[in-house]
Motif scaffolding. Structure first.
Motif, PDB file in Angstrom:
ATOM      1  N   LEU A  14     134.220   6.918  46.811  1.00 34.60           N
ATOM      2  CA  LEU A  14     134.209   6.021  47.971  1.00 34.60           C
ATOM      3  C   LEU A  14     132.831   5.997  48.652  1.00 34.60           C
ATOM      4  CD1 LEU A  14     137.599   7.253  49.510  1.00 34.60           C
ATOM      5  CD2 LEU A  14     137.273   5.333  47.930  1.00 34.60           C
ATOM      6  N   ARG A  16     130.640   8.246  48.733  1.00 39.33           N
ATOM      7  CA  ARG A  16     130.148   9.544  49.209  1.00 39.33           C
ATOM      8  C   ARG A  16     129.899  10.456  48.006  1.00 39.33           C
ATOM      9  NH1 ARG A  16     132.225  14.503  51.162  1.00 39.33           N
ATOM     10  NH2 ARG A  16     134.304  13.967  50.430  1.00 39.33           N
ATOM     11  N   PRO A  37     133.563  26.951  48.352  1.00 41.41           N
ATOM     12  CA  PRO A  37     134.440  26.616  49.469  1.00 41.41           C
ATOM     13  C   PRO A  37     135.349  25.426  49.160  1.00 41.41           C
ATOM     14  CG  PRO A  37     132.134  26.717  50.160  1.00 41.41           C
ATOM     15  CD  PRO A  37     132.147  26.861  48.688  1.00 41.41           C
ATOM     16  N   SER A  38     136.473  25.381  49.824  1.00 42.49           N
ATOM     17  CA  SER A  38     137.420  24.290  49.661  1.00 42.49           C
ATOM     18  C   SER A  38     136.730  22.945  49.925  1.00 42.49           C
ATOM     19  CB  SER A  38     138.566  24.512  50.651  1.00 42.49           C
ATOM     20  OG  SER A  38     139.508  23.514  50.494  1.00 42.49           O
ATOM     21  N   THR A  44     137.073  18.320  40.977  1.00 38.81           N
ATOM     22  CA  THR A  44     136.416  17.131  40.430  1.00 38.81           C
ATOM     23  C   THR A  44     135.527  17.531  39.253  1.00 38.81           C
ATOM     24  OG1 THR A  44     136.420  16.189  42.652  1.00 38.81           O
ATOM     25  CG2 THR A  44     134.961  15.140  41.031  1.00 38.81           C
TER      26      THR A  44
HETATM   27  N1  LIG Z   1     140.296  10.638  44.037  1.00 45.22           N
HETATM   28  C1  LIG Z   1     139.520  10.873  45.110  1.00 45.22           C
HETATM   29  N2  LIG Z   1     139.108   9.871  45.920  1.00 45.22           N
HETATM   30  C2  LIG Z   1     138.310  10.105  46.981  1.00 45.22           C
HETATM   31  N3  LIG Z   1     137.847  11.312  47.341  1.00 45.22           N
HETATM   32  C3  LIG Z   1     138.228  12.362  46.580  1.00 45.22           C
HETATM   33  C4  LIG Z   1     139.074  12.205  45.434  1.00 45.22           C
HETATM   34  N4  LIG Z   1     139.248  13.426  44.864  1.00 45.22           N
HETATM   35  C5  LIG Z   1     138.567  14.298  45.628  1.00 45.22           C
HETATM   36  N5  LIG Z   1     137.948  13.671  46.653  1.00 45.22           N
HETATM   37  C6  LIG Z   1     137.070  14.294  47.660  1.00 45.22           C
HETATM   38  O1  LIG Z   1     136.011  14.935  46.966  1.00 45.22           O
HETATM   39  C7  LIG Z   1     135.691  16.179  47.562  1.00 45.22           C
HETATM   40  C8  LIG Z   1     135.837  17.290  46.520  1.00 45.22           C
HETATM   41  O2  LIG Z   1     137.204  17.443  46.195  1.00 45.22           O
HETATM   42  P1  LIG Z   1     137.743  18.515  45.169  1.00 45.22           P
HETATM   43  O3  LIG Z   1     137.023  18.337  43.881  1.00 45.22           O
HETATM   44  O4  LIG Z   1     139.218  18.434  45.150  1.00 45.22           O
HETATM   45  O5  LIG Z   1     137.255  19.887  45.857  1.00 45.22           O
HETATM   46  P2  LIG Z   1     137.765  21.402  45.648  1.00 45.22           P
HETATM   47  O6  LIG Z   1     138.562  21.436  44.389  1.00 45.22           O
HETATM   48  O7  LIG Z   1     136.519  22.219  45.596  1.00 45.22           O
HETATM   49  O8  LIG Z   1     138.572  21.763  46.850  1.00 45.22           O
HETATM   50  C9  LIG Z   1     136.613  16.347  48.746  1.00 45.22           C
HETATM   51  O9  LIG Z   1     135.925  15.923  49.892  1.00 45.22           O
HETATM   52  C10 LIG Z   1     137.772  15.416  48.435  1.00 45.22           C
HETATM   53  O10 LIG Z   1     138.352  14.940  49.601  1.00 45.22           O
END
Ligand SMILES: Nc1ncnc2c1ncn2[C@@H]1O[C@H](COP(=O)(O)OP(=O)(O)O)[C@@H](O)[C@H]1O
Ligand SMILES: [Mg+2]
Length: 249
Positions: A14, A16, A37-38, A44
């Motif tokens: 999106l 970012r 960190p979370s 991803t």
């Molecule tokens: N399908 C998606 N669409 C938009 N933003 C996403 C999506 N998947 C993850 N994010 C965003 O990408 C960032 C990394 O997410 P993620 O990989 O789940 O982190 P982690 O596993 O380290 O907690 C977060 O800010 C999350 O909100």
């Protein structure tokens, strides 16, 4: 031999940037932990590595044949029994029915699912049993490379340990490799050869620590002491610890 190589991987959701310039490799016979960190982009990154998401930047080179992914949630088919869910891990294999059944039974035994439960549906299982079914589905096809995204969160301490031992024995002396995402530094120290730390906003691997000794042969004292030292001496590990959402919950 390198089974997985990420070169300057970046991704955008999106508009970012969630990952930028991340490089990492996993050799044959090696399990690498990915901590951070979370929200820093671990899930991803694992999905990019596994080919489930196409990265916006960089290259992924895979030197393995078959892979399997264990997610944080079990992702079972609700209308299929334990056995049928595990059998999905064999869908790419042409096997005689008897061989197929033998392998399904072996995988269920490996994850300590009792025979009386093999005909149950996911809704009839505890959270831990569902997650063990997902682990059996991953192991049954004898993959060369394993992806784990915080897979043991739903398990109690004793079972969690048994499953960690199973991961160690699956990888040791097999030439298999894997990427293991976890929030738990003790778990990373128990299972992995190296621990890679992802920056809090996904801007590169900040450090990659080689853990002394081999997984499976480290004593509890050594694991405990190393975790204490990493968290107290190393600002990055302190960040991982402090951002553990399960600790905050
Ligand atoms: N399908 C998606 N669409 C938009 N933003 C996403 C999506 N998947 C993850 N994010 C965003 O990408 C960032 C990394 O997410 P993620 O990989 O789940 O982190 P982690 O596993 O380290 O907690 C977060 O800010 C999350 O909100
Ligand atoms: Mg995640």
């Amino acid at each position: 031999m390198t089974l997985l190589r990420l070169n300057a991987v970046g991704h955008v959701f999106l508009g970012r940037a969630v990952l930028e310039n991340v490089s990492l490799h996993v050799d044959a016979g090696e399990m690498v932990a990915l901590v951070g960190p979370s929200g820093c982009g671990k899930s991803t990154l694992a999905q990019i590595a596994a080919g489930l998401i196409a990265p916006r930047h960089g290259q992924v080179t895979r030197g393995y044949g078959r892979s399997a992914f264990v997610f944080q949630e079990p992702r079972l088919l609700p209308w299929a029994t334990v056995e049928a869910n595990v059998a999905l891990g064999l869908s790419a294999h042409a096997l005689a029915r008897s061989e197929r059944n033998t392998r399904i039974a072996a995988a269920c035994h490996q994850v300590s699912l009792e025979e009386g439960d093999w005909h149950k549906f996911p809704s009839q299982l505890s959270g831990g049993m569902r997650q063990r079914t997902a682990l059996a589905r991953a192991l049954v096809g004898d993959p060369d490379f394993l992806y784990f995204d915080e897979p043991f969160t739903a398990l109690d301490a004793a079972l969690r340990r048994r499953m960690q031992d199973l991961v160690v024995s699956t990888v040791s002396n097999s030439g298999k490799g894997g990427l293991f995402i976890t929030h738990d530094i003790h778990e990373a120290l128990r299972i992995c050869h190296r621990i890679a730390v992802l920056d809090r906003s996904g801007h590169g691997i900040l450090d990659c620590v080689a853990v002394a000794g081999m997984p499976g042969s480290r004593s509890d004292e050594m694991i405990f002491e190393t975790a204490r030292r990493l968290v107290s001496d190393h600002p990055l590990f302190a960040v991982v610890d402090e951002h553990d959402e399960r600790r905050l919950a």
